[in-house]
Scaffold this motif. Structure first.
Motif, mmCIF file in Angstrom:
data_model
loop_
_atom_site.group_PDB
_atom_site.id
_atom_site.type_symbol
_atom_site.label_atom_id
_atom_site.label_comp_id
_atom_site.label_asym_id
_atom_site.label_seq_id
_atom_site.Cartn_x
_atom_site.Cartn_y
_atom_site.Cartn_z
ATOM 1 N N THR A 71 0.821 -1.229 0.000
ATOM 2 C CA THR A 71 0.000 0.000 0.000
ATOM 3 C C THR A 71 0.849 1.271 0.000
ATOM 4 O O THR A 71 0.395 2.325 -0.435
ATOM 5 C CB THR A 71 -0.958 0.071 1.203
ATOM 6 N N ALA A 72 2.069 1.154 0.480
ATOM 7 C CA ALA A 72 2.913 2.355 0.581
ATOM 8 C C ALA A 72 3.051 3.071 -0.759
ATOM 9 O O ALA A 72 3.237 4.282 -0.804
ATOM 10 C CB ALA A 72 4.294 1.984 1.112
ATOM 11 N N PHE A 73 2.936 2.291 -1.867
ATOM 12 C CA PHE A 73 3.151 2.902 -3.181
ATOM 13 C C PHE A 73 1.893 3.510 -3.780
ATOM 14 O O PHE A 73 1.927 4.089 -4.857
ATOM 15 C CB PHE A 73 3.764 1.869 -4.143
ATOM 16 N N LEU A 74 0.763 3.328 -3.095
ATOM 17 C CA LEU A 74 -0.457 3.958 -3.602
ATOM 18 C C LEU A 74 -0.413 5.442 -3.284
ATOM 19 O O LEU A 74 0.194 5.868 -2.303
ATOM 20 C CB LEU A 74 -1.689 3.333 -2.932
ATOM 21 N N ARG A 75 -1.104 6.213 -4.133
ATOM 22 C CA ARG A 75 -1.143 7.650 -3.845
ATOM 23 C C ARG A 75 -1.926 7.894 -2.570
ATOM 24 O O ARG A 75 -2.886 7.206 -2.285
ATOM 25 C CB ARG A 75 -1.803 8.397 -4.997
ATOM 26 N N HIS A 76 -1.507 8.869 -1.824
ATOM 27 C CA HIS A 76 -2.128 9.219 -0.547
ATOM 28 C C HIS A 76 -2.073 8.085 0.452
ATOM 29 O O HIS A 76 -2.937 7.960 1.299
ATOM 30 C CB HIS A 76 -3.586 9.687 -0.740
ATOM 31 N N ALA A 77 -1.057 7.241 0.305
ATOM 32 C CA ALA A 77 -0.872 6.195 1.308
ATOM 33 C C ALA A 77 0.195 6.663 2.280
ATOM 34 O O ALA A 77 1.312 6.956 1.891
ATOM 35 C CB ALA A 77 -0.432 4.896 0.632
ATOM 36 N N THR A 92 3.361 20.947 9.354
ATOM 37 C CA THR A 92 4.646 20.960 10.026
ATOM 38 C C THR A 92 5.645 20.051 9.343
ATOM 39 O O THR A 92 6.791 20.392 9.184
ATOM 40 C CB THR A 92 4.476 20.535 11.493
ATOM 41 N N LEU A 93 5.219 18.893 8.926
ATOM 42 C CA LEU A 93 6.182 17.927 8.426
ATOM 43 C C LEU A 93 6.006 17.596 6.954
ATOM 44 O O LEU A 93 6.871 16.998 6.335
ATOM 45 C CB LEU A 93 6.092 16.643 9.255
ATOM 46 N N GLY A 94 4.887 17.969 6.404
ATOM 47 C CA GLY A 94 4.703 17.732 4.988
ATOM 48 C C GLY A 94 4.393 16.289 4.629
ATOM 49 O O GLY A 94 4.643 15.866 3.509
ATOM 50 N N PHE A 95 3.835 15.497 5.553
ATOM 51 C CA PHE A 95 3.431 14.142 5.161
ATOM 52 C C PHE A 95 2.250 14.230 4.230
ATOM 53 O O PHE A 95 1.220 14.785 4.578
ATOM 54 C CB PHE A 95 2.988 13.320 6.387
ATOM 55 N N ARG A 96 2.402 13.681 3.064
ATOM 56 C CA ARG A 96 1.261 13.690 2.151
ATOM 57 C C ARG A 96 1.063 12.336 1.524
ATOM 58 O O ARG A 96 0.191 12.154 0.698
ATOM 59 C CB ARG A 96 1.462 14.739 1.053
ATOM 60 N N GLY A 97 1.908 11.395 1.900
ATOM 61 C CA GLY A 97 1.757 10.064 1.346
ATOM 62 C C GLY A 97 1.918 10.042 -0.158
ATOM 63 O O GLY A 97 1.270 9.269 -0.846
ATOM 64 N N GLU A 98 2.760 10.908 -0.670
ATOM 65 C CA GLU A 98 2.883 11.007 -2.124
ATOM 66 C C GLU A 98 4.217 10.552 -2.675
ATOM 67 O O GLU A 98 4.332 10.238 -3.848
ATOM 68 C CB GLU A 98 2.674 12.473 -2.540
#
Ligand code: ADP
Ligand code: MG
Length: 644
Positions: A71-77, A92-98
Motif C-alpha cells: 500500500t505504501a506505493f499507492l497515492r495518498h498512502a 509541520t512535516l509535509g506528510f502527504r503520502g505522495e
C-alpha cells in the motif's frame, strides 16, 4: 468543441510525480526522510550517474510488513496521518503520502524490507508505479529501496536534467543538510563507489559539519547559543577570519527543516557588520526553534522557503545569538611555520544562486526594512548568555581629561531595534573598562586616543618589527600586533561612539582642492553630512573647493585625499542606508588617521596601543575584518627547534 475527458490515473500520477520529484536529489530527499521517519540510525545513499540510473537508500529503521509495503506505493498512502486532527502535521512535516507513489510512477523500483518481528523480509518490484513482482526474501531488518532509470517514461522531464556531476552534487548537498539536521544519525553517501560523505552520528553538530564540509570549515566555526522570547538559536557561525567569498555555506534550519530565509541571512550578516570585509560572507549552520504556529513552512516538497509570523523576532534571535558568539571569540589568528593546508572544497552545492547576486548593501537595506516593520509586541526575553544580548556600552575612547560625551550605544544595535529598547537595560552595568591614570603631559598621536586600562595577564613588548608589527610576550606566547590595524580599530570605535558631529580643526590656510566635476557638485550638495564628519568647505570658483576645517584626527596632508574618498563613498552611498554610509565613512577616516605601518612609533606609543588591544574585548579585527593580532605558541617554537 473539444471533448472534456478525465485524466487517466496514470497520467494524473505522472503530473503529481513532476511536482514531488524534480530530480534525483529530490527523490533522495524524500527517501532519506522516510528512513529518518522509520527510526533508522544508519542511512546509506548510493548513486550512479548522478542518481539518474541508480539510486539506493538503505536504512536500519522499522521496516514494513508485506501488506504495508504494497500500500505504501499507492497515492495518498501514509502511515503518518490517520485522523483529521493529524492534518496539522501536514503543515509541520509535509506528510502527504505522495513520495513513494510519485517516485515509482517515473522509474523502476525495487523494495526490500523487513521488520524486526518477522523472520523473513519482503521484496517488491514496480515498473511505472505498478507492482510486477513480489515475494518473500531474506534481508536484514530495515528497508532498502532502489530507484533505477528515473524519468525513463517521462522524456520531457529527462531533458531538464543537468550533467551527472551537477545532479550528484545536488544530491550530496541534500544529504549533507539532512545530516546537519540530524547529527544523531549516521549518514553515508557513496557516489560511483566513492564515499563522499560519512557522518559519525555522535550527536554533535560540529562533527557533522566537519564530516560535511571538512576540517577547514569546522575549525573556523564558533558556537552559537541564544534565545529570544519563545525562539532559540543554536549551532555554529564562522569566525570573522574564516569567511568565504560567497554565501554557499549559510545553512539554516527551522524546527529541524532546512529552509532558505532572507530574514535569517540578513540577521546573520548584520551580526558581522564592521567585522568583515565587504565582499566576504559568513558561514553558519544554525538551528532556529520556535512554536509551530509562528512559522508557515511551505509544504510543497520541492520548496524550502519559509514565512514567519514575526520576522523581527526571528531577526533578533539570530542577530543577537551570532553577535554574542562573535563577542566571545578571541579573534587572534594562529601563525604557522608551514604553509596552511589548502582549504578543503568539499562543498558540492551545484549553484546555490539564492541570494548569490545580492550585495551586502542590499542585505543591509533588507535588514533596515525589517527594523521598520511593525512590531506586534515585545514580550519577555530570556537568554542563555545574558551578555550576548545586551548592547554593550562602548566606553568612549577619549582623552581621560575630557568630559564624557553622550553615552554611546553600538549603532548597529540601536539602529536595528529602532526606537524600542531591546530589553530592560541594566543601568548599573559596568563599562568594560574604565579610564585610569591621567596620561602623561606629552602625548603622541596614538596616546591621545587612549585611556589606560590594566591588561589582565602580564605581558611585555619585545620590540617592533619592520616598523609595523609589535611583538609581545604573554602567557607563553608571542603575539604579533599589526599596529595600523589596531589603531584603526580603536579610532573607528571612538568615532563611532560619538553621536554628535566629529570634532574638527580649523585650518590657518584653506586647502585648495580641484576634484572631478561630478565629485565637486556632490561634495557641495552634501555639506551637511560632511560637516558631521568634521569638514567645512566652500566653492572657490573654477571647479575648485576651499577646505577650511578638517576632522581633528586627520593631518593636513591627508585631508584632501580623505575628502576625495568620502566623495566616492557618497557617490556609492546613494543606495546605502544612512547607518551603513556613516560606518563606511568612519572606516575611511579611521584608516587615514591611524598610525601607518612602516612609520616609526616610539616605545610609549607602542605601549599604549598594546594596553588597549590586550585589555579590550571589542578590539579583535580592524574595521575591514583583518585580524589585529596573531600569535605563536611556545610549543610551536619548540617543535621548530626540535625541543619537543
Ligand atoms: P509519507 O512519508 O508522506 O507518509 P511516502 O509515500 O513517503 O509518504 O511513504 C508512504 C509510507 O510508506 C510511509 O507513511 C511509511 O509508512 C512507509 N515507508 C516509506 N518508506 C519507509 C521506510 N524507509 N521504512 C519504513 N516505512 C517506510
Ligand atoms: Mg515520505
Amino acid at each position: 468543441m473539444p471533448k472534456i475527458q478525465q485524466l487517466s490515473p496514470h497520467l494524473a500520477d505522472l503530473i503529481a510525480a513532476g511536482e514531488v520529484v524534480e530530480r534525483p536529489a529530490s527523490a533522495a530527499k524524500e527517501l532519506v526522510e522516510n528512513a529518518i521517519d522509520a527510526g533508522a540510525k544508519n542511512i546509506t545513499v548510493e548513486l550512479q550517474e548522478g542518481g539518474m540510473t541508480f539510486l539506493r537508500i538503505t536504512d536500519d529503521g522499522c521496516g514494513m510488513l508485506p501488506e504495508d509495503a504494497r500500500t505504501a506505493f499507492l497515492r495518498h498512502a501514509t502511515s503518518k496521518l490517520r485522523t483529521a486532527a493529524d492534518l496539522e502535521a501536514i503543515h509541520t512535516l509535509g506528510f502527504r503520502g505522495e513520495a513513494l507513489a510519485a517516485i515509482s510512477a517515473v522509474s523502476r523500483v525495487d523494495l526490500l524490507t523487513k521488520t524486526a518481528d518477522s523472520p523473513l523480509g519482503y521484496s517488491l518490484h514496480l515498473e511505472a508505479g505498478k507492482i510486477t513482482e513480489e515475494g518473500e526474501a531474506g534481508c536484514p531488518n530495515g528497508t532498502t529501496i532502489i530507484v533505477r532509470d528515473l524519468f525513463y517514461n517521462t522524456p520531457a522531464r529527462m531533458k531538464f536534467m543537468k550533467r551527472d556531476s551537477v545532479e550528484a552534487a545536488a544530491l550530496l548537498s541534500v544529504v549533507q543538510r539532512l545530516a546537519l539536521a540530524h547529527p544523531e544519525l549516521s549518514f553515508r553517501v557513496i557516489r560511483d563507489g566513492e564515499v563522499q560523505l560519512q557522518t559519525s552520528g555522535d550527536g554533535r553538530l560540529l562533527s557533522a559539519i566537519h564530516a560535511a564540509y571538512g576540517n577547514q570549515v569546522a575549525k573556523g566555526m564558533l558556537p552559537v547559543k541564544g534565545s529570544w522570547d519563545k525562539y532559540t538559536v543554536e549551532g555554529y557561525a564562522s569566525a570573522p577570519t574564516a569567511t568565504r567569498g560567497k554565501r554557499d555555506l549559510q545553512i539554516f534550519f527551522v524546527n529541524g527543516r532546512h529552509v532558505r530565509s532572507k530574514t535569517m541571512c540578513a540577521a546573520l550578516e548584520e551580526a558581522y557588520r564592521n567585522r568583515i570585509m565587504v565582499g566576504r560572507f559568513p558561514s553558519c549552520v544554525l538551528h532556529l526553534r520556535l512554536p509551530e504556529h509562528l512559522v508557515d513552512v511551505n509544504v510543497h516538497p520541492a520548496k524550502i522557503e519559509v514565512k514567519f509570523l514575526n520576522e523581527r523576532d526571528v531577526f533578533d534571535c539570530i542577530h543577537y545569538g551570532v553577535k554574542g558568539a562573535l563577542e566571545q571569540d578571541q579573534g587572534q589568528v594562529e601563525l604557522r611555520f608551514s604553509a596552511p593546508a589548502k582549504a578543503q572544497s568539499k562543498v558540492a552545492e551545484p549553484k546555490t544562486d539564492f541570494f548569490r547576486t545580492m550585495t551586502a548593501e542590499q542585505f543591509r537595506a533588507y535588514a533596515g526594512a525589517i527594523k521598520d516593520a511593525p512590531r506586534p509586541q515585545l514580550t519577555r526575553t530570556t537568554v542563555e548568555n545574558t551578555d550576548l544580548l545586551k548592547p554593550k556600552p562602548v566606553a568612549p575612547l577619549q582623552k581621560a581629561s575630557e568630559p564624557v560625551k553622550k553615552a554611546a550605544q553600538p549603532p548597529a544595535t540601536s539602529e536595528l531595534l529602532g526606537q524600542l529598547p531591546p530589553f530592560e537595560e541594566e543601568q548599573d552595568r559596568p563599562a568594560p573598562f574604565k579610564a585610569q591614570a591621567e596620561p602623561p603631559a606629552e602625548r603622541s598621536s596614538i596616546q591621545q586616543e587612549l585611556v589606560l586600562p590594566k591588561a589582565e595577564a602580564p605581558w611585555r613588548i619585545i620590540g617592533e618589527a619592520m616598523d609595523t608589527y609589535i611583538i609581545i610576550e604573554q602567557n607563553q606566547q608571542l603575539l604579533f600586533l599589526d599596529k595600523h590595524a589596531a589603531h584603526e580599530r580603536i579610532l573607528f570605535e571612538k568615532l563611532r561612539a560619538q553621536q554628535d558631529a566629529l570634532a574638527s580643526q580649523l585650518l590657518l590656510q584653506p586647502i585648495l582642492c580641484t576634484p572631478e566635476r561630478e565629485d565637486h557638485a556632490l561634495l557641495l550638495e552634501n555639506l551637511d553630512i560632511l560637516s558631521d564628519f568634521g569638514f567645512s568647505l566652500s566653492d572657490y570658483g573654477d571647479g575648485t573647493l576651499a577646505i577650511r576645517q578638517i576632522p581633528a584626527d586627520i593631518s593636513e596632508s591627508e585631508a584632501q585625499s580623505l575628502l576625495l574618498l568620502l566623495a566616492e563613498q557618497l557617490r556609492r552611498g546613494k543606495k546605502l542606508e544612512p547607518g551603513t554610509l556613516r560606518d563606511e565613512m568612519l572606516h575611511t577616516i579611521a584608516c587615514k588617521a591611524a598610525v601607518k605601518g612602516g612609520m616609526h612609533s616610539d616605545r610609549l606609543e607602542l605601549q599604549r596601543l598594546v594596553e588597549q588591544v590586550l585589555s579590550r574585548e571589542d578590539l579583535k579585527y580592524c574595521p575591514h575584518g583583518r585580524p589585529i593580532c596573531a600569535f605563536m605558541t611556545r610549543s610551536q617554537l619548540e617543535r621548530q627547534f626540535k625541543r619537543s
